[in-house]
Design an enzyme around this catalytic site. Structure first.
Site, short mmCIF file in Angstrom:
data_model
loop_
_atom_site.label_atom_id
_atom_site.label_comp_id
_atom_site.label_asym_id
_atom_site.label_seq_id
_atom_site.Cartn_x
_atom_site.Cartn_y
_atom_site.Cartn_z
N HIS A 15 0.87 -1.18 0.00
CA HIS A 15 0.00 0.00 0.00
C HIS A 15 0.90 1.23 0.00
CE1 HIS A 15 0.71 0.36 4.37
NE2 HIS A 15 0.64 -0.96 4.36
N ALA A 16 0.38 2.39 0.30
CA ALA A 16 1.13 3.65 0.15
C ALA A 16 2.44 3.68 0.94
CB ALA A 16 0.25 4.84 0.54
#
Length: 88
Positions: A15-16
């Site tokens: 994810h980020a």
């Protein structure tokens, strides 16, 4: 060219935050650094490219680097995966 296979072991996948860690680490090297999933190859210095891979838990990826410091680049990226991006 140097490459090594990794498996995503953190439950949330890429994810980020892990993507940003990969980009930051890849940018420390002069070599071109890529992540490969199936037949898709993306630039590891591109956060959008990494996120669009859709790499989730237990996904197998290949880290590939080409350049003067390719071995160090691959080892640094592999270390992030092995440490589960310091999430667990």
């Amino acid at each position: 060219m140097v490459s090594k296979e990794v498996v995503i072991k953190n439950r949330a996948g890429i994810h980020a935050r892990p993507a940003a860690m990969i980009v930051k680490t890849a940018n420390e090297f002069d070599s071109q650094v890529y992540l490969e999933k199936d037949s898709t190859r993306i630039n590891s210095k591109s956060i959008m490219g990494i996120i669009t891979l859709g790499a989730s838990f237990n996904t197998k990826l290949r880290v590939v680097a080409e350049g003067d410091d390719e071995e160090a680049a691959v080892e640094a990226i592999v270390h992030l995966f092995e440490s589960r991006f310091e999430e667990e």
